[in-house]
Enzyme design. Structure first.
Site, short mmCIF file in Angstrom:
data_model
loop_
_atom_site.label_atom_id
_atom_site.label_comp_id
_atom_site.label_asym_id
_atom_site.label_seq_id
_atom_site.Cartn_x
_atom_site.Cartn_y
_atom_site.Cartn_z
N GLY A 62 0.86 -1.19 0.00
CA GLY A 62 0.00 0.00 0.00
C GLY A 62 0.89 1.23 0.00
O GLY A 62 2.01 1.20 -0.51
N ARG A 63 0.38 2.29 0.61
CA ARG A 63 1.13 3.56 0.60
C ARG A 63 2.49 3.42 1.27
O ARG A 63 3.50 3.93 0.77
CB ARG A 63 0.32 4.63 1.34
N ILE A 64 2.52 2.74 2.41
CA ILE A 64 3.79 2.64 3.15
C ILE A 64 4.78 1.74 2.39
O ILE A 64 5.96 2.06 2.28
CB ILE A 64 3.53 2.17 4.60
N ARG A 123 0.94 -3.64 12.89
CA ARG A 123 0.20 -4.02 14.09
C ARG A 123 0.86 -5.26 14.67
O ARG A 123 1.28 -6.16 13.92
CB ARG A 123 -1.27 -4.34 13.76
N GLU A 177 -0.04 -3.94 24.02
CA GLU A 177 0.63 -2.64 24.20
C GLU A 177 0.01 -1.87 25.36
O GLU A 177 -1.22 -1.83 25.45
CB GLU A 177 0.51 -1.80 22.92
N HIS A 213 5.56 1.99 19.64
CA HIS A 213 4.50 2.38 18.68
C HIS A 213 4.62 3.87 18.31
O HIS A 213 3.71 4.65 18.57
CB HIS A 213 3.11 2.06 19.25
N ILE A 214 5.75 4.21 17.69
CA ILE A 214 6.00 5.63 17.36
C ILE A 214 6.13 5.86 15.86
O ILE A 214 6.70 6.86 15.43
CB ILE A 214 7.28 6.15 18.08
C1 DGY Z 1 -2.09 4.26 12.93
O1 DGY Z 1 -2.39 5.39 12.55
O2 DGY Z 1 -2.81 3.29 12.71
C2 DGY Z 1 -0.79 4.10 13.66
O3 DGY Z 1 -0.63 2.85 14.21
C3 DGY Z 1 -0.62 5.17 14.71
O4 DGY Z 1 -0.41 6.35 14.03
#
Ligand code: DGY
Length: 314
Positions: free
Chosen positions: A156-158, A233, A262, A281-282
């Protein structure tokens, strides 16, 4: 006056923005998320909900809402929302893709470099007073990133933002996703990706088909010299299987920004492993990106309430 519920600690200036737009706002104000009971009580007369990934918006919560028009989540991920059920109740759903793509891809590259070049381990060594030998040619050797194979699960985008970065680092990119995409990388099946990658990065959303997509079986196929990186996730990896594999040296290392639970508990065995980089989770946590996410989520919420077009709607 229409009412919105904000079910996580949010930025004051954006809460003011909602009030300035004529809304009554009930906002949670603690880093510890509210109980389901609190959300159910307060959602009953709300027209809109602004939530985040710390809130579970399931059937029970949705049923407690008597006049809800919109759920706007301050996240790109929406696995915490029962999307189908909400839609069946004609509740619209807004989310925040695009604006966090670059920040998340940067963090993933940071994790790749950190774990491959043992950056965090080196920092620990100095801080804990263990840098007690002079420079030698074989000291703290890591793994080269240049020339290696990056295997991206999900495109996807990432995933696309990762390809751009990987090219700059001289990596070859292979990927697996539901369908072949028009990108400058080789589409391969998941088994091949597991076997051939030097770095496996998970860039999928969490859904029933991606739950534990990296399990014992997948890890067994990986090279012993490979690294696993995850900032999507936690539940896309079987963490128990991964921990076991890391302990046994079945793969060289892992860099994780997300976890099955978490915050992770202090007795999580991952904490004890040297060959693992852990961040809390940053992925999207930059000042700039979090402001953009706030703007998009607030505008989605307002649009949902007014029956107008949202910036990003599921
Ligand atoms: C999201 O947006 O789903 C990330 O895990 C937190 O920014």
């Amino acid at each position: 006056m229409q009412k919105v519920l904000v079910s996580f600690r949010f930025f004051n200036e954006w809460i003011k923005f909602l009030k300035d737009n004529g809304l009554e706002v009930k906002a949670w104000d603690s880093p510890v998320p509210p109980s389901k009971i609190w959300i159910k009580e307060n959602i009953s007369d709300a027209d809109g909900l602004l939530c985040s990934l710390v809130n579970r918006i399931d059937r029970e919560v949705i049923d407690a809402a008597k006049k809800l028009k919109v759920i706007s989540t301050f996240s790109v991920g929406y696995d915490h929302i029962d999307v189908n059920y909400a839609k069946s109740k004609k509740i619209r759903i807004g989310y925040t893709p695009e604006v966090l793509t670059d920040a998340t891809a940067d963090l993933i590259f940071g994790l790749i470099l950190a774990v491959a070049r043992r950056i965090v381990e080196g920092d620990r060594l100095i801080r804990f007073g263990k840098w007690n030998q002079p420079w030698t040619p074989d000291f703290m050797l890591g793994t080269e990133v240049n020339g290696k194979v990056l295997g991206i699960v999900g495109m996807g985008r990432i995933g696309k933002a990762l390809i751009k970065r990987a090219k700059g680092f001289g990596m070859k990119v292979i990927y697996n996703s539901r369908t072949k995409k028009d990108v400058d990388a080789e589409f391969v099946d998941l088994d091949y990706l597991a076997k051939e990658s030097d770095f496996v990065v998970l860039a999928v959303d969490l859904n029933p088909t991606t739950y534990h997509i990296v399990n014992k079986d997948f890890i067994e196929k990986m090279k012993r010299s490979a690294f696993l990186i995850n900032a999507s996730r936690g539940k896309v990896i079987d963490e128990t299987a991964l921990t076991e594999a890391l302990k046994l040296g079945k793969i060289r290392g892992a860099a994780l920004d997300v976890f099955e639970e978490e915050p992770i508990s202090s007795d999580n065995p991952l904490i004890k492993l040297e060959n693992v980089v852990l961040t809390p989770h940053i992925g999207s946590a930059t000042y700039e990106t979090r402001q953009k996410m706030a703007e998009v989520s607030v505008k989605n919420l307002l649009a949902g309430i007014k029956g107008e077009q949202m910036i990003y709607e599921l």
